[in-house]
Design a protein around this motif. Structure first.
Motif, PDB file in Angstrom:
ATOM      1  N   HIS A 190      63.786  25.211  21.014  1.00  0.00           N
ATOM      2  CA  HIS A 190      64.866  26.028  20.445  1.00  0.00           C
ATOM      3  C   HIS A 190      66.012  25.134  19.960  1.00  0.00           C
ATOM      4  CE1 HIS A 190      67.362  29.746  20.060  1.00  0.00           C
ATOM      5  NE2 HIS A 190      66.173  30.237  19.793  1.00  0.00           N
ATOM      6  N   VAL A 191      65.653  23.953  19.447  1.00  0.00           N
ATOM      7  CA  VAL A 191      66.632  23.027  18.858  1.00  0.00           C
ATOM      8  C   VAL A 191      66.263  22.798  17.398  1.00  0.00           C
ATOM      9  CG1 VAL A 191      67.361  21.872  20.961  1.00  0.00           C
ATOM     10  CG2 VAL A 191      65.306  21.066  19.800  1.00  0.00           C
ATOM     11  N   SER A 192      67.236  22.904  16.534  1.00  0.00           N
ATOM     12  CA  SER A 192      66.990  22.712  15.110  1.00  0.00           C
ATOM     13  C   SER A 192      67.071  21.238  14.732  1.00  0.00           C
ATOM     14  CB  SER A 192      68.016  23.505  14.282  1.00  0.00           C
ATOM     15  OG  SER A 192      69.303  22.912  14.382  1.00  0.00           O
ATOM     16  N   TRP A 193      66.584  20.923  13.553  1.00  0.00           N
ATOM     17  CA  TRP A 193      66.729  19.573  13.001  1.00  0.00           C
ATOM     18  C   TRP A 193      68.211  19.230  12.893  1.00  0.00           C
ATOM     19  CZ3 TRP A 193      68.792  16.811   8.984  1.00  0.00           C
ATOM     20  CH2 TRP A 193      68.164  15.609   8.633  1.00  0.00           C
ATOM     21  N   ILE A 194      69.014  20.195  12.506  1.00  0.00           N
ATOM     22  CA  ILE A 194      70.456  19.979  12.382  1.00  0.00           C
ATOM     23  C   ILE A 194      71.079  19.692  13.739  1.00  0.00           C
ATOM     24  CG2 ILE A 194      72.646  21.106  11.814  1.00  0.00           C
ATOM     25  CD1 ILE A 194      71.132  22.515   9.510  1.00  0.00           C
ATOM     26  N   ASP A 195      70.671  20.424  14.772  1.00  0.00           N
ATOM     27  CA  ASP A 195      71.174  20.165  16.125  1.00  0.00           C
ATOM     28  C   ASP A 195      70.947  18.713  16.531  1.00  0.00           C
ATOM     29  OD1 ASP A 195      71.857  22.863  16.518  1.00  0.00           O
ATOM     30  OD2 ASP A 195      69.889  23.335  17.371  1.00  0.00           O
ATOM     31  N   ILE A 196      69.802  18.178  16.138  1.00  0.00           N
ATOM     32  CA  ILE A 196      69.401  16.836  16.557  1.00  0.00           C
ATOM     33  C   ILE A 196      70.045  15.750  15.707  1.00  0.00           C
ATOM     34  CG2 ILE A 196      67.415  15.291  16.839  1.00  0.00           C
ATOM     35  CD1 ILE A 196      65.729  17.973  17.049  1.00  0.00           C
ATOM     36  N   VAL A 197      70.068  15.953  14.398  1.00  0.00           N
ATOM     37  CA  VAL A 197      70.430  14.881  13.467  1.00  0.00           C
ATOM     38  C   VAL A 197      71.873  14.974  12.968  1.00  0.00           C
ATOM     39  CG1 VAL A 197      69.849  13.768  11.279  1.00  0.00           C
ATOM     40  CG2 VAL A 197      68.035  14.679  12.738  1.00  0.00           C
ATOM     41  N   GLU A 198      72.327  16.161  12.607  1.00  0.00           N
ATOM     42  CA  GLU A 198      73.612  16.287  11.922  1.00  0.00           C
ATOM     43  C   GLU A 198      74.724  16.851  12.796  1.00  0.00           C
ATOM     44  OE1 GLU A 198      72.750  18.617   8.461  1.00  0.00           O
ATOM     45  OE2 GLU A 198      71.880  16.912   7.365  1.00  0.00           O
ATOM     46  N   GLY A 199      74.407  17.767  13.702  1.00  0.00           N
ATOM     47  CA  GLY A 199      75.426  18.400  14.518  1.00  0.00           C
ATOM     48  C   GLY A 199      76.181  19.477  13.758  1.00  0.00           C
ATOM     49  N   HIS A 200      77.167  20.062  14.427  1.00  0.00           N
ATOM     50  CA  HIS A 200      77.878  21.225  13.882  1.00  0.00           C
ATOM     51  C   HIS A 200      79.382  21.019  13.959  1.00  0.00           C
ATOM     52  CE1 HIS A 200      74.123  23.650  13.863  1.00  0.00           C
ATOM     53  NE2 HIS A 200      73.840  22.913  14.916  1.00  0.00           N
ATOM     54  N   GLN A 201      79.865  19.859  13.563  1.00  0.00           N
ATOM     55  CA  GLN A 201      81.285  19.560  13.674  1.00  0.00           C
ATOM     56  C   GLN A 201      82.153  20.499  12.846  1.00  0.00           C
ATOM     57  OE1 GLN A 201      78.882  17.372  13.084  1.00  0.00           O
ATOM     58  NE2 GLN A 201      79.141  15.469  14.248  1.00  0.00           N
ATOM     59  N   ASN A 203      82.047  23.654  12.410  1.00  0.00           N
ATOM     60  CA  ASN A 203      82.357  24.957  13.023  1.00  0.00           C
ATOM     61  C   ASN A 203      82.595  24.836  14.524  1.00  0.00           C
ATOM     62  OD1 ASN A 203      79.791  24.452  13.879  1.00  0.00           O
ATOM     63  ND2 ASN A 203      78.869  26.326  13.040  1.00  0.00           N
ATOM     64  N   ASP A 204      83.085  23.655  14.931  1.00  0.00           N
ATOM     65  CA  ASP A 204      83.437  23.417  16.340  1.00  0.00           C
ATOM     66  C   ASP A 204      82.246  23.518  17.281  1.00  0.00           C
ATOM     67  OD1 ASP A 204      86.153  23.019  15.754  1.00  0.00           O
ATOM     68  OD2 ASP A 204      86.492  25.185  15.710  1.00  0.00           O
ATOM     69  N   GLY A 205      81.045  23.368  16.767  1.00  0.00           N
ATOM     70  CA  GLY A 205      79.863  23.344  17.620  1.00  0.00           C
ATOM     71  C   GLY A 205      79.670  21.967  18.222  1.00  0.00           C
ATOM     72  N   PRO A 206      78.610  21.800  19.001  1.00  0.00           N
ATOM     73  CA  PRO A 206      78.372  20.505  19.643  1.00  0.00           C
ATOM     74  C   PRO A 206      77.993  19.437  18.617  1.00  0.00           C
ATOM     75  CG  PRO A 206      76.511  21.973  19.986  1.00  0.00           C
ATOM     76  CD  PRO A 206      77.594  22.800  19.364  1.00  0.00           C
ATOM     77  N   PRO A 207      78.255  18.169  18.915  1.00  0.00           N
ATOM     78  CA  PRO A 207      77.825  17.091  18.024  1.00  0.00           C
ATOM     79  C   PRO A 207      76.311  16.954  18.052  1.00  0.00           C
ATOM     80  CG  PRO A 207      78.685  16.201  20.065  1.00  0.00           C
ATOM     81  CD  PRO A 207      78.938  17.679  20.105  1.00  0.00           C
ATOM     82  N   ALA A 208      75.779  16.150  17.154  1.00  0.00           N
ATOM     83  CA  ALA A 208      74.339  15.933  17.089  1.00  0.00           C
ATOM     84  C   ALA A 208      73.853  15.198  18.337  1.00  0.00           C
ATOM     85  CB  ALA A 208      73.988  15.131  15.842  1.00  0.00           C
ATOM     86  N   PHE A 209      72.657  15.561  18.775  1.00  0.00           N
ATOM     87  CA  PHE A 209      72.052  14.899  19.930  1.00  0.00           C
ATOM     88  C   PHE A 209      71.951  13.394  19.696  1.00  0.00           C
ATOM     89  CE2 PHE A 209      68.342  13.087  22.007  1.00  0.00           C
ATOM     90  CZ  PHE A 209      68.499  13.482  23.324  1.00  0.00           C
ATOM     91  N   LEU A 210      71.480  12.985  18.518  1.00  0.00           N
ATOM     92  CA  LEU A 210      71.294  11.559  18.253  1.00  0.00           C
ATOM     93  C   LEU A 210      72.622  10.809  18.233  1.00  0.00           C
ATOM     94  CD1 LEU A 210      68.484  11.701  15.539  1.00  0.00           C
ATOM     95  CD2 LEU A 210      68.267  10.853  17.884  1.00  0.00           C
ATOM     96  N   GLN A 211      73.663  11.450  17.735  1.00  0.00           N
ATOM     97  CA  GLN A 211      74.981  10.831  17.761  1.00  0.00           C
ATOM     98  C   GLN A 211      75.411  10.573  19.196  1.00  0.00           C
ATOM     99  OE1 GLN A 211      78.077  13.185  15.863  1.00  0.00           O
ATOM    100  NE2 GLN A 211      79.679  12.072  16.934  1.00  0.00           N
ATOM    101  N   GLN A 212      75.231  11.550  20.060  1.00  0.00           N
ATOM    102  CA  GLN A 212      75.596  11.412  21.455  1.00  0.00           C
ATOM    103  C   GLN A 212      74.748  10.349  22.157  1.00  0.00           C
ATOM    104  OE1 GLN A 212      78.590  12.806  21.729  1.00  0.00           O
ATOM    105  NE2 GLN A 212      78.106  14.155  23.441  1.00  0.00           N
ATOM    106  N   LEU A 213      73.441  10.383  21.897  1.00  0.00           N
ATOM    107  CA  LEU A 213      72.536   9.427  22.533  1.00  0.00           C
ATOM    108  C   LEU A 213      72.877   7.995  22.130  1.00  0.00           C
ATOM    109  CD1 LEU A 213      70.001   8.721  24.183  1.00  0.00           C
ATOM    110  CD2 LEU A 213      68.647   9.170  22.125  1.00  0.00           C
TER     111      LEU A 213
END
Length: 255
Positions: free
Chosen positions: A81-92, A94-104
């Motif tokens: 239930h994770v999108s490509w955007i969730d993983i690579v780009e994030g949702h900065q 709209n105040d959503g969480p940053p991308a998983f890869l950015q955090q990692l």
């Protein structure tokens, strides 16, 4: 040879894959609907790839203990239930969480090899890893039940990673359990373009005319034909689905 990281007391490992040339795709038109042809030669530079799909434990270690988007909750199951955007780009925006890869990559900036970064695999890297240098239809066997969870044996849910046999590169769950996002945009014509070049090195489809991204590997709800190592799927990069997760690659940043 492998590389290990520990984040918030959670350790994960990636296997080293040397450079090589392999035949990518399939000409089995009955099974592939023409989406996997023509077979073409690909040369890849060395890279590391995760032994398992990213688990919910790893996702939480990176994104926070209270942030688990998965439907089938268990630390040792793949995150889904994770999108490509969730993983690579994030949702900065709209105040959503940053991308998983950015955090990692932020967590590991002092522990990963110099000049390397985490990312999704390219479609070619994924298939090279799944094939494992073996002549099998699935990742590690011609018998799907030996190495993967699919519609016939999953009971409609994901399973903990690593319960089935690995392929020849000691990679688990590359056929079934969850489909896995790749970096590439999806294009029906990309394989022909690669074929026309002869041997193409480190291919990545970035077709400006198309939006869907590639996912690979089949899922808990897939038929055997969809778990084959050459099978390709196209998904909207914003799609969040219980059938789709991802696997990490660690590679030089210039690629």
């Amino acid at each position: 040879m492998y590389h290990a990281e520990t984040i918030n007391n959670h350790t994960f490992r990636l296997r080293f894959l040397p450079s090589g040339i392999f035949d990518m795709g399939s000409n089995e038109t009955k099974k592939a609907w023409g989406k996997e042809s023509p077979i073409h030669k690909v040369e890849l530079s060395p890279f590391f790839i995760g032994e398992y799909p990213v688990t919910q434990a790893l996702w939480k270690a990176v994104m926070g203990a209270d942030h688990n988007p998965s439907f089938f909750i268990s630390d040792n199951r793949p995150v889904e239930h994770v999108s490509w955007i969730d993983i690579v780009e994030g949702h900065q925006d709209n105040d959503g969480p940053p991308a998983f890869l950015q955090q990692l990559n932020e967590w590991t900036k002092t522990s990963r090899p110099k000049g390397y970064a985490y990312r999704l695999p390219t479609e070619a890297e994924w298939e090279y890893a799944a094939r494992g240098g073996e002549p099998y239809e699935y990742a590690g066997s011609d018998q799907l039940k030996e190495i993967g969870w699919c519609k016939g044996n999953s009971h409609g849910e994901t399973k903990a990673v690593g319960l089935k046999r690995p392929n020849g590169l000691h990679l688990y769950d590359m056929s079934g359990n969850v489909k896995e996002w790749c970096m590439d945009k999806y294009s029906d014509s990309f394989y022909q373009e690669c074929y026309d070049q002869g041997i193409v090195k480190d291919p990545l489809c970035d077709d400006k005319k198309t939006r869907p991204r590639v996912s690979r590997g089949g899922s808990l709800n897939s038929s055997p034909r969809h778990c084959r190592v050459s099978c390709r799927f196209d998904w909207d990069p914003a799609s969040q689905n219980i059938l789709v997760g991802f696997r990490l690659v660690l590679a030089p940043v210039q690629r």
